[in-house]
Design a protein around this motif. Structure first.
Motif, PDB file in Angstrom:
ATOM      1  N   ALA A 131       0.834  -1.206   0.000  1.00  0.00           N
ATOM      2  CA  ALA A 131       0.000   0.000   0.000  1.00  0.00           C
ATOM      3  C   ALA A 131       0.866   1.252   0.000  1.00  0.00           C
ATOM      4  N   ALA A 132       1.967   1.217   0.749  1.00  0.00           N
ATOM      5  CA  ALA A 132       2.874   2.371   0.780  1.00  0.00           C
ATOM      6  C   ALA A 132       3.498   2.601  -0.591  1.00  0.00           C
ATOM      7  N   LEU A 133       3.893   1.518  -1.271  1.00  0.00           N
ATOM      8  CA  LEU A 133       4.468   1.656  -2.608  1.00  0.00           C
ATOM      9  C   LEU A 133       3.466   2.257  -3.588  1.00  0.00           C
ATOM     10  N   VAL A 134       2.243   1.785  -3.514  1.00  0.00           N
ATOM     11  CA  VAL A 134       1.216   2.236  -4.454  1.00  0.00           C
ATOM     12  C   VAL A 134       0.848   3.699  -4.223  1.00  0.00           C
ATOM     13  N   GLU A 140       3.916   4.097   7.992  1.00  0.00           N
ATOM     14  CA  GLU A 140       3.265   4.469   9.247  1.00  0.00           C
ATOM     15  C   GLU A 140       2.057   5.379   9.039  1.00  0.00           C
ATOM     16  N   GLU A 141       1.909   5.941   7.838  1.00  0.00           N
ATOM     17  CA  GLU A 141       0.762   6.811   7.550  1.00  0.00           C
ATOM     18  C   GLU A 141      -0.387   6.074   6.856  1.00  0.00           C
ATOM     19  N   ILE A 142      -0.176   4.786   6.569  1.00  0.00           N
ATOM     20  CA  ILE A 142      -1.198   4.021   5.849  1.00  0.00           C
ATOM     21  C   ILE A 142      -2.256   3.529   6.818  1.00  0.00           C
ATOM     22  N   ASP A 143      -3.518   3.882   6.570  1.00  0.00           N
ATOM     23  CA  ASP A 143      -4.602   3.440   7.444  1.00  0.00           C
ATOM     24  C   ASP A 143      -4.998   2.001   7.103  1.00  0.00           C
ATOM     25  N   GLU A 144      -5.712   1.368   8.020  1.00  0.00           N
ATOM     26  CA  GLU A 144      -6.053  -0.048   7.879  1.00  0.00           C
ATOM     27  C   GLU A 144      -6.933  -0.313   6.662  1.00  0.00           C
ATOM     28  N   ALA A 145      -7.828   0.610   6.338  1.00  0.00           N
ATOM     29  CA  ALA A 145      -8.694   0.416   5.163  1.00  0.00           C
ATOM     30  C   ALA A 145      -7.857   0.347   3.888  1.00  0.00           C
ATOM     31  N   THR A 146      -6.828   1.165   3.782  1.00  0.00           N
ATOM     32  CA  THR A 146      -5.957   1.144   2.605  1.00  0.00           C
ATOM     33  C   THR A 146      -5.128  -0.137   2.576  1.00  0.00           C
ATOM     34  N   VAL A 147      -4.688  -0.581   3.751  1.00  0.00           N
ATOM     35  CA  VAL A 147      -3.953  -1.848   3.833  1.00  0.00           C
ATOM     36  C   VAL A 147      -4.815  -2.984   3.305  1.00  0.00           C
ATOM     37  N   ARG A 148      -6.088  -3.008   3.710  1.00  0.00           N
ATOM     38  CA  ARG A 148      -6.982  -4.131   3.379  1.00  0.00           C
ATOM     39  C   ARG A 148      -7.573  -4.038   1.976  1.00  0.00           C
ATOM     40  N   THR A 149      -7.413  -2.922   1.316  1.00  0.00           N
ATOM     41  CA  THR A 149      -7.924  -2.795  -0.052  1.00  0.00           C
ATOM     42  C   THR A 149      -6.766  -2.696  -1.041  1.00  0.00           C
ATOM     43  N   VAL A 150      -6.114  -1.562  -1.076  1.00  0.00           N
ATOM     44  CA  VAL A 150      -5.015  -1.341  -2.018  1.00  0.00           C
ATOM     45  C   VAL A 150      -3.870  -2.329  -1.772  1.00  0.00           C
TER      46      VAL A 150
END
Length: 197
Positions: A131-134, A140-150
């Motif tokens: 998710a951080a790469l995308v 550390e700024e990536i929220d859980e929703a972005t982790v679980r989707t993107v």
């Protein structure tokens, strides 16, 4: 290096050369230059040593992959998505034994709760990293929703590409074909826009 470290190193070498299912204690002893009694003394059992070797191999794989993704690039105009997939495919070609070990670790984890727990943690961290790469944002700024989707979607795509390259490199998709396919699936709004990987 002591016997414990020698055993771990030998078990990893045997893992890369023979695969988990075909390794014997004698293979590990031959690769490590130790003796059979050392396995029981330092690890308790051959299975425990192989679990430690799998976990260590997964660490090696993660580090090698991180290095491949972090390499400096010469062309600032290169499509970021294409650069990402070139590095992934390059890593699969260069570090094939490590990638194979990661796949084998997954199948063995069905029967090894400790290995499975470690892999589950790695998968979650991998989603966050993807998710951080995308998004181009720090992990550390990536929220859980972005982790679980993107992150999850990128991880799924990565797993599929790895499977194809390990199974049949001669017909596996090139980085250019992967990028073209991703953009076609995403729809005309993103095709050819140079969006992030």
């Amino acid at each position: 290096m002591g016997h414990r470290e020698d055993l771990l190193d030998g078990a990893k070498r045997a893992l890369y050369e023979k695969g988990y299912a075909r390794i014997t204690a004698r293979d590990i002893v031959a690769a490590s230059g130790t003796n059979l009694a050392s396995i029981g003394y330092h690890y308790g059992s051959t299975k425990a040593l192989l679990t430690a070797a799998m976990l260590s191999a997964m660490d090696d794989w993660g580090q090698a992959f991180a290095v491949a993704l972090a390499e400096e690039h010469d062309d600032p105009d290169e499509d970021p998505m294409l650069r990402f997939w070139r590095r992934v495919v390059g890593s699969i070609q260069k570090d094939r034994p490590l990638w194979l070990a990661s796949v084998e670790a997954l199948t063995q984890s069905e029967h090894d709760p400790e290995l499975r727990a470690q892999l589950a943690g790695g998968v979650h961290q991998g989603r966050r990293g993807m998710a951080a790469l995308v998004t181009g944002r720090p992990e550390e700024e990536i929220d859980e929703a972005t982790v679980r989707t993107v992150g999850a979607a990128q991880m799924a795509l990565l797993s599929g590409v790895v499977t194809q390259w390990l199974t049949d490199p001669t017909t596996a998709p090139t980085p250019e074909e992967i990028v073209t396919g991703v953009r076609a699936l995403a729809g005309p709004a993103t095709t050819g826009t140079g969006s992030e990987p």
